[in-house]
Design a protein around this motif. Structure first.
Motif, PDB file in Angstrom:
ATOM      1  N   THR A 197      -5.487   5.854 -39.117  1.00 31.57           N
ATOM      2  CA  THR A 197      -5.225   4.664 -39.938  1.00 31.57           C
ATOM      3  C   THR A 197      -6.317   4.427 -40.975  1.00 31.57           C
ATOM      4  OG1 THR A 197      -6.385   3.147 -38.427  1.00 31.57           O
ATOM      5  CG2 THR A 197      -4.036   3.567 -38.004  1.00 31.57           C
ATOM      6  N   CYS A 198      -7.413   5.161 -40.877  1.00 34.23           N
ATOM      7  CA  CYS A 198      -8.539   4.981 -41.799  1.00 34.23           C
ATOM      8  C   CYS A 198      -8.429   5.994 -42.934  1.00 34.23           C
ATOM      9  CB  CYS A 198      -9.870   5.156 -41.060  1.00 34.23           C
ATOM     10  SG  CYS A 198     -11.319   4.970 -42.133  1.00 34.23           S
ATOM     11  N   SER A 199      -8.239   5.523 -44.145  1.00 27.45           N
ATOM     12  CA  SER A 199      -8.018   6.414 -45.285  1.00 27.45           C
ATOM     13  C   SER A 199      -9.259   7.205 -45.684  1.00 27.45           C
ATOM     14  CB  SER A 199      -7.530   5.600 -46.489  1.00 27.45           C
ATOM     15  OG  SER A 199      -8.503   4.624 -46.860  1.00 27.45           O
ATOM     16  N   SER A 200     -10.437   6.768 -45.242  1.00 32.47           N
ATOM     17  CA  SER A 200     -11.668   7.470 -45.611  1.00 32.47           C
ATOM     18  C   SER A 200     -12.123   8.466 -44.551  1.00 32.47           C
ATOM     19  CB  SER A 200     -12.792   6.462 -45.885  1.00 32.47           C
ATOM     20  OG  SER A 200     -13.026   5.655 -44.745  1.00 32.47           O
ATOM     21  N   LEU A 201     -11.338   8.619 -43.480  1.00 34.37           N
ATOM     22  CA  LEU A 201     -11.617   9.609 -42.438  1.00 34.37           C
ATOM     23  C   LEU A 201     -10.421  10.537 -42.295  1.00 34.37           C
ATOM     24  CD1 LEU A 201     -13.188   7.413 -39.587  1.00 34.37           C
ATOM     25  CD2 LEU A 201     -14.391   8.683 -41.380  1.00 34.37           C
ATOM     26  N   GLN A 202     -10.693  11.795 -41.982  1.00 34.38           N
ATOM     27  CA  GLN A 202      -9.619  12.757 -41.743  1.00 34.38           C
ATOM     28  C   GLN A 202      -9.938  13.553 -40.490  1.00 34.38           C
ATOM     29  OE1 GLN A 202      -8.897  15.605 -44.876  1.00 34.38           O
ATOM     30  NE2 GLN A 202      -6.876  16.105 -44.086  1.00 34.38           N
ATOM     31  N   LEU A 203      -9.035  13.501 -39.517  1.00 41.38           N
ATOM     32  CA  LEU A 203      -9.255  14.203 -38.256  1.00 41.38           C
ATOM     33  C   LEU A 203      -9.029  15.695 -38.452  1.00 41.38           C
ATOM     34  CD1 LEU A 203      -9.793  14.089 -35.196  1.00 41.38           C
ATOM     35  CD2 LEU A 203      -7.321  13.813 -34.876  1.00 41.38           C
ATOM     36  N   ARG A 204     -10.089  16.470 -38.249  1.00 43.74           N
ATOM     37  CA  ARG A 204      -9.955  17.920 -38.367  1.00 43.74           C
ATOM     38  C   ARG A 204      -9.630  18.565 -37.029  1.00 43.74           C
ATOM     39  NH1 ARG A 204     -14.408  22.613 -39.937  1.00 43.74           N
ATOM     40  NH2 ARG A 204     -12.874  24.300 -40.034  1.00 43.74           N
ATOM     41  N   GLY A 205     -10.242  18.071 -35.937  1.00 44.33           N
ATOM     42  CA  GLY A 205      -9.984  18.747 -34.677  1.00 44.33           C
ATOM     43  C   GLY A 205     -10.481  18.005 -33.456  1.00 44.33           C
ATOM     44  N   ILE A 206     -10.254  18.646 -32.306  1.00 42.09           N
ATOM     45  CA  ILE A 206     -10.716  18.173 -31.001  1.00 42.09           C
ATOM     46  C   ILE A 206     -11.737  19.180 -30.501  1.00 42.09           C
ATOM     47  CG2 ILE A 206     -10.041  17.453 -28.682  1.00 42.09           C
ATOM     48  CD1 ILE A 206      -8.706  15.847 -30.882  1.00 42.09           C
ATOM     49  N   THR A 207     -12.878  18.706 -30.023  1.00 38.47           N
ATOM     50  CA  THR A 207     -13.928  19.625 -29.597  1.00 38.47           C
ATOM     51  C   THR A 207     -14.499  19.208 -28.255  1.00 38.47           C
ATOM     52  OG1 THR A 207     -15.970  20.722 -30.326  1.00 38.47           O
ATOM     53  CG2 THR A 207     -15.810  18.355 -30.701  1.00 38.47           C
ATOM     54  N   THR A 208     -15.143  20.144 -27.584  1.00 41.03           N
ATOM     55  CA  THR A 208     -15.807  19.854 -26.316  1.00 41.03           C
ATOM     56  C   THR A 208     -16.923  20.865 -26.115  1.00 41.03           C
ATOM     57  OG1 THR A 208     -15.457  19.409 -23.959  1.00 41.03           O
ATOM     58  CG2 THR A 208     -14.347  21.331 -24.885  1.00 41.03           C
TER      59      THR A 208
END
Length: 367
Positions: A197-208
């Motif tokens: 929902t945040c236009s200034s963030l973009q989810l690239r991936g899931i990490t561990t």
């Protein structure tokens, strides 16, 4: 075979009772001056330095990249000033060898690399404190997010500075032995939905970290079934993964750290085995890929019918170093007995071995 760098240290003892400011930039062998902030007084001490083999760093990186294969995105961890080897030096060595992305501990290291002309993606692999979010919002970095509260702060700061492009972020999951990150599917979905929902963030991936790729794959698939959308998954390269390309599965980004900096085979008397502990004699050592993240701890093992003592008193996360000096014709690939019988030798089960499923440990091969 991975190569070990050469470290040279001269003795330096300095006792003062005031704040010091150092004059840096001298070449090895010069005297280094310290100025006391206050009364004008000068103290002179012997300088210590470290010699790093650039060619050995690139050699190690090449070996690791060969083991990884072409189907993953290799990310070199250079945190902590390149584990003490020099941030700029190791970054350029690993990138020159073929690594595509870098991982650092904080924004200061990321800014330093940008100032040195590094243009590849730089990951800040630990979630920073809230006060750092404004500085991070201004930089071209990828950030690992562990909880919703930090995501909200980062969204506010990146929105306020009006970035030209959204900041790439990764959600960190607490899988395996990891304790940092989201610990449930519900918590992960809530965080992912907010980021989207945040236009200034973009989810690239899931990490561990400290988890097997299969465990991350299962978690990622559950997220996708629940409606989450992200590009890649990322996992820290375990020794098992570096031996077996099939272990990666569909993992996208593979973080590599300790393997890049070399392992030493011959230990001389006086060499440091662990902080505060030094070898009392010359010895030949070998590495087996079991450590405390495998819920494994043992003081002795057997190789070719000979008892071998553990010499890394710090008990590393993923590896255990053993003294194989007394083992004739020891070689890469030898089976290491953790418990049970081998001829006249009988080893009791380690206190927590039953808690995990351990494969057959062997002395690893790199060439």
């Amino acid at each position: 075979m991975l190569r070990c760098i050469t470290i040279l240290l001269s003795t330096m003892t300095l006792t003062v009772f005031a704040s010091l400011q150092a004059d840096f930039g001298q070449v090895p062998g010069e005297r280094q001056r310290f100025r006391v902030l206050g009364p004008t007084r000068t103290y002179t001490v012997s300088q210590s330095w470290i010699e790093v083999s650039y060619s050995d760093l690139t050699h190690n990186a090449g070996k690791v990249l060969y083991q990884l294969g072409p189907d993953v995105i290799p990310l070199a961890i250079v945190q902590g000033n390149g584990y003490g080897h020099g941030l700029d030096t190791v970054a350029k060595a690993f990138l020159g060898a073929g690594f595509k992305e870098l991982g650092v501990a904080d924004i200061n290291e990321a800014i330093t690399l940008r100032q040195e002309g590094v243009e590849v993606p730089i990951h800040i692999i630990y979630q920073p404190d809230f006060l750092t979010a404004r500085v991070m919002a201004l930089e071209n970095v990828e950030v690992y997010i562990e909880d919703l509260s930090f995501a909200r702060v980062l969204c506010e700061e990146t929105t306020a500075v009006k970035r030209e492009a959204p900041m790439q972020v990764h959600v960190k999951a607490a899988l395996g032995a990891a304790v940092q990150g989201v610990s449930s599917l519900e918590e992960a979905m809530e965080l992912i939905e907010y980021i989207n929902t945040c236009s200034s963030l973009q989810l690239r991936g899931i990490t561990t970290e400290h988890a097997e790729p299969k465990e991350l794959e299962v978690f990622a698939e559950k997220l996708r079934v629940a409606g989450a959308k992200f590009g890649v998954t990322g996992v820290a390269a375990s020794p098992k993964m570096l031996r077996d390309k099939e272990a990666y599965g569909t993992t996208g980004i593979v973080h590599v750290s300790a393997a890049l900096y070399g392992q030493q085979e011959i230990v001389k008397a006086g060499d440091m085995l662990h902080e505060g502990h030094h070898a009392k004699r010359d010895m030949t050592v070998a590495v087996i890929y079991q450590g405390y993240t495998d819920a494994f701890q043992v003081d002795e093992v057997a190789v070719r019918g000979k008892l071998c003592q553990r010499v890394d008193l710090g008990n590393s996360m993923r590896v255990t170093i053993i003294d194989v000096t007394a083992v004739p014709l020891v070689q890469v690939g030898d089976v290491v007995l953790l418990h049970g019988k081998d001829g006249s030798i009988e080893l009791k089960k380690p206190w927590n071995l039953a808690a995990v499923s351990i494969g057959v440990p062997r002395i690893p091969k790199w060439d």
